[in-house]
Design a protein around this motif. Structure first.
Motif, PDB file in Angstrom:
ATOM      1  N   ALA A 238      12.874 -13.938 -42.998  1.00 30.96           N
ATOM      2  CA  ALA A 238      12.103 -13.266 -42.295  1.00 30.96           C
ATOM      3  C   ALA A 238      12.450 -11.791 -43.007  1.00 30.96           C
ATOM      4  CB  ALA A 238      11.448 -13.260 -41.198  1.00 30.96           C
ATOM      5  N   LEU A 239      13.576 -11.483 -42.732  1.00 25.81           N
ATOM      6  CA  LEU A 239      13.226 -10.721 -43.560  1.00 25.81           C
ATOM      7  C   LEU A 239      12.512 -10.234 -44.663  1.00 25.81           C
ATOM      8  CD1 LEU A 239      17.103  -9.988 -41.790  1.00 25.81           C
ATOM      9  CD2 LEU A 239      15.406  -9.429 -40.827  1.00 25.81           C
ATOM     10  N   LYS A 240      13.222 -11.023 -45.678  1.00 26.54           N
ATOM     11  CA  LYS A 240      12.222 -10.477 -47.311  1.00 26.54           C
ATOM     12  C   LYS A 240      10.929 -10.587 -47.129  1.00 26.54           C
ATOM     13  CE  LYS A 240      12.010 -13.111 -51.246  1.00 26.54           C
ATOM     14  NZ  LYS A 240      11.928 -14.472 -52.152  1.00 26.54           N
ATOM     15  N   GLN A 241      10.611 -11.139 -45.979  1.00 23.80           N
ATOM     16  CA  GLN A 241       9.036 -11.461 -45.922  1.00 23.80           C
ATOM     17  C   GLN A 241       8.185  -9.479 -45.027  1.00 23.80           C
ATOM     18  OE1 GLN A 241       6.940 -13.747 -43.226  1.00 23.80           O
ATOM     19  NE2 GLN A 241       5.306 -12.425 -42.826  1.00 23.80           N
ATOM     20  N   ILE A 242      10.153  -8.895 -44.507  1.00 22.07           N
ATOM     21  CA  ILE A 242       9.307  -7.604 -43.718  1.00 22.07           C
ATOM     22  C   ILE A 242       9.840  -6.925 -45.016  1.00 22.07           C
ATOM     23  CG2 ILE A 242      10.428  -5.726 -42.531  1.00 22.07           C
ATOM     24  CD1 ILE A 242      10.928  -8.570 -40.513  1.00 22.07           C
TER      25      ILE A 242
ATOM     26  N   SER B 244       7.951  -2.035 -48.505  1.00 23.51           N
ATOM     27  CA  SER B 244       8.017  -1.945 -50.319  1.00 23.51           C
ATOM     28  C   SER B 244       6.366  -1.791 -50.318  1.00 23.51           C
ATOM     29  CB  SER B 244       8.884  -2.701 -51.132  1.00 23.51           C
ATOM     30  OG  SER B 244       8.362  -2.012 -52.761  1.00 23.51           O
ATOM     31  N   ALA B 245       5.445  -2.110 -50.577  1.00 22.87           N
ATOM     32  CA  ALA B 245       4.537  -2.534 -50.826  1.00 22.87           C
ATOM     33  C   ALA B 245       3.421  -1.332 -49.647  1.00 22.87           C
ATOM     34  CB  ALA B 245       3.103  -4.140 -50.692  1.00 22.87           C
ATOM     35  N   GLN B 246       4.434  -0.973 -48.734  1.00 23.12           N
ATOM     36  CA  GLN B 246       3.248   0.000 -47.828  1.00 23.12           C
ATOM     37  C   GLN B 246       2.281  -0.789 -47.093  1.00 23.12           C
ATOM     38  OE1 GLN B 246       2.134   3.847 -49.607  1.00 23.12           O
ATOM     39  NE2 GLN B 246       4.463   3.884 -50.134  1.00 23.12           N
ATOM     40  N   LYS B 247       2.611  -2.156 -46.144  1.00 23.01           N
ATOM     41  CA  LYS B 247       1.663  -3.084 -46.085  1.00 23.01           C
ATOM     42  C   LYS B 247       2.216  -3.388 -44.374  1.00 23.01           C
ATOM     43  CE  LYS B 247      -0.529  -4.205 -50.510  1.00 23.01           C
ATOM     44  NZ  LYS B 247      -0.882  -6.102 -50.734  1.00 23.01           N
ATOM     45  N   PRO B 248       1.043  -3.222 -43.672  1.00 22.46           N
ATOM     46  CA  PRO B 248       1.435  -4.259 -42.526  1.00 22.46           C
ATOM     47  C   PRO B 248       1.959  -5.757 -42.312  1.00 22.46           C
ATOM     48  CG  PRO B 248      -0.459  -4.002 -42.553  1.00 22.46           C
ATOM     49  CD  PRO B 248      -0.247  -3.092 -44.049  1.00 22.46           C
ATOM     50  N   VAL B 249       2.445  -6.133 -41.608  1.00 25.34           N
ATOM     51  CA  VAL B 249       3.336  -7.782 -41.863  1.00 25.34           C
ATOM     52  C   VAL B 249       4.277  -7.837 -40.454  1.00 25.34           C
ATOM     53  CG1 VAL B 249       5.997  -6.259 -42.173  1.00 25.34           C
ATOM     54  CG2 VAL B 249       5.272  -8.967 -42.403  1.00 25.34           C
ATOM     55  N   GLU B 250       3.516  -8.989 -39.667  1.00 24.46           N
ATOM     56  CA  GLU B 250       4.693  -9.784 -38.629  1.00 24.46           C
ATOM     57  C   GLU B 250       5.733 -10.032 -38.655  1.00 24.46           C
ATOM     58  OE1 GLU B 250       2.517 -11.241 -34.564  1.00 24.46           O
ATOM     59  OE2 GLU B 250       0.987 -10.475 -35.558  1.00 24.46           O
ATOM     60  N   ALA B 251       6.148 -10.597 -38.391  1.00 24.39           N
ATOM     61  CA  ALA B 251       7.283 -12.128 -37.978  1.00 24.39           C
ATOM     62  C   ALA B 251       8.422 -11.829 -37.268  1.00 24.39           C
ATOM     63  CB  ALA B 251       8.120 -11.760 -39.040  1.00 24.39           C
ATOM     64  N   ASN B 252       9.102 -13.081 -36.747  1.00 20.50           N
ATOM     65  CA  ASN B 252       9.754 -13.545 -35.975  1.00 20.50           C
ATOM     66  C   ASN B 252      11.233 -13.644 -36.951  1.00 20.50           C
ATOM     67  OD1 ASN B 252       7.436 -14.018 -33.872  1.00 20.50           O
ATOM     68  ND2 ASN B 252       7.527 -15.982 -35.368  1.00 20.50           N
ATOM     69  N   ILE B 253      12.170 -12.263 -36.423  1.00 24.80           N
ATOM     70  CA  ILE B 253      13.035 -12.349 -36.837  1.00 24.80           C
ATOM     71  C   ILE B 253      14.055 -12.820 -35.207  1.00 24.80           C
ATOM     72  CG2 ILE B 253      12.436 -11.295 -38.274  1.00 24.80           C
ATOM     73  CD1 ILE B 253      12.983  -8.566 -36.789  1.00 24.80           C
ATOM     74  N   ARG B 254      15.389 -12.513 -35.574  1.00 24.38           N
ATOM     75  CA  ARG B 254      16.643 -12.472 -34.774  1.00 24.38           C
ATOM     76  C   ARG B 254      17.709 -10.978 -35.154  1.00 24.38           C
ATOM     77  NH1 ARG B 254      17.056 -17.123 -37.314  1.00 24.38           N
ATOM     78  NH2 ARG B 254      18.867 -16.324 -39.100  1.00 24.38           N
ATOM     79  N   ASN B 255      17.723 -10.335 -34.134  1.00 23.07           N
ATOM     80  CA  ASN B 255      18.201  -9.132 -33.437  1.00 23.07           C
ATOM     81  C   ASN B 255      19.372  -9.756 -32.909  1.00 23.07           C
ATOM     82  OD1 ASN B 255      17.429  -7.268 -35.735  1.00 23.07           O
ATOM     83  ND2 ASN B 255      15.669  -6.925 -34.672  1.00 23.07           N
TER      84      ASN B 255
END
Length: 240
Positions: free
Chosen positions: A171-175, A180-191
């Motif tokens: 998911a971090l790669k997706q974010i 980088s593309a200045q686009k919105p994104v939604e993902a499930n991550i571990r913090n």
């Protein structure tokens, strides 16, 4: 006066950007060439303090002329007499400021919006992509409560500090690609909290653009704690 490109200075006072004219109570006010020049300059810097020295040289269009504070004061007084409805204020230190009722209203709305964000139950982060390493410039109280960091500890860092050593997340790669593309994104991550506790989250990141310049200004991140869901699934798998 036409109703296009109007700046509302008070309930009865408008400036037209299109015709460069001042209207009070629906009646156009006759301005001298220098009065119009002064007003255009004040409107250009509306809601911002303007030094009397800058006003003087704007009016006379010359740096060779000796500065005369009284002449600036007389011009300001003249505008006030022509349109008493103007909110044209003196600021200590030789500054003047033309205030717009319309812009002041929007400023108040922004302040209220900030209060809403601050009181949100969801952790919220704002970052500045135009600064080195896209640092955090704001976190709300919910963020501090969830992760255990003080406001001052979070601001200035990149959001990756929340991942700890757990950086091999798809998911971090997706974010990163979306940012980088200045686009919105939604993902499930571990913090991870300051104490090292894991937090599963659904994060939505949105680019915020300056509409006038068409330039990226901020990234807004909204977190939703979904920690209970993965833990629940782990318990189910243990039982099965």
């Amino acid at each position: 006066m036409k109703n296009n490109n109007l700046i509302r200075l008070s309930s009865s006072c408008y400036w037209s950007m299109e015709t460069e004219s001042l209207s009070v109570g629906g009646v156009d006010i006759k301005l001298s060439i220098l009065q119009k020049k002064l007003f255009k300059f004040l409107v250009k810097h509306i809601n911002k303090p303007v030094l009397n020295l800058d006003i003087f040289y704007e009016l006379h269009n010359s740096l060779d002329k000796e500065f005369n504070e009284k002449s600036v004061r007389n011009f300001i007084t003249g505008l006030r007499k022509l349109a008493p409805c103007l909110n044209l204020v003196n600021i200590y230190g030789g500054y003047y400021m033309l205030k717009s009722e319309q812009i002041s209203k929007y400023t108040k709305l922004k302040e209220q919006f900030f209060e809403i964000i601050e009181q949100s139950k969801n952790p919220i982060v704002v970052t500045s992509p135009n600064e080195y390493d896209n640092p955090i410039i704001y976190v709300n109280s919910a963020f501090c409560e969830l992760f255990g960091y003080e406001y001052e500890e979070a601001v200035g860092q990149n959001c990756r500090f929340l991942h700890g050593n757990d950086i091999e997340q798809e998911a971090l790669k997706q974010i990163r690609e979306a940012i980088s593309a200045q686009k919105p994104v939604e993902a499930n991550i571990r913090n991870y909290t300051k104490d090292g506790d894991i937090v599963y989250e659904d994060v939505t990141i949105s680019p915020i653009f300056d509409k006038q310049k068409g330039k990226l200004s901020y990234f807004l991140g909204i977190y939703k704690d979904i920690t209970s869901m993965p833990l629940f699934l782990e318990k189910v798998q243990e039982v099965l």
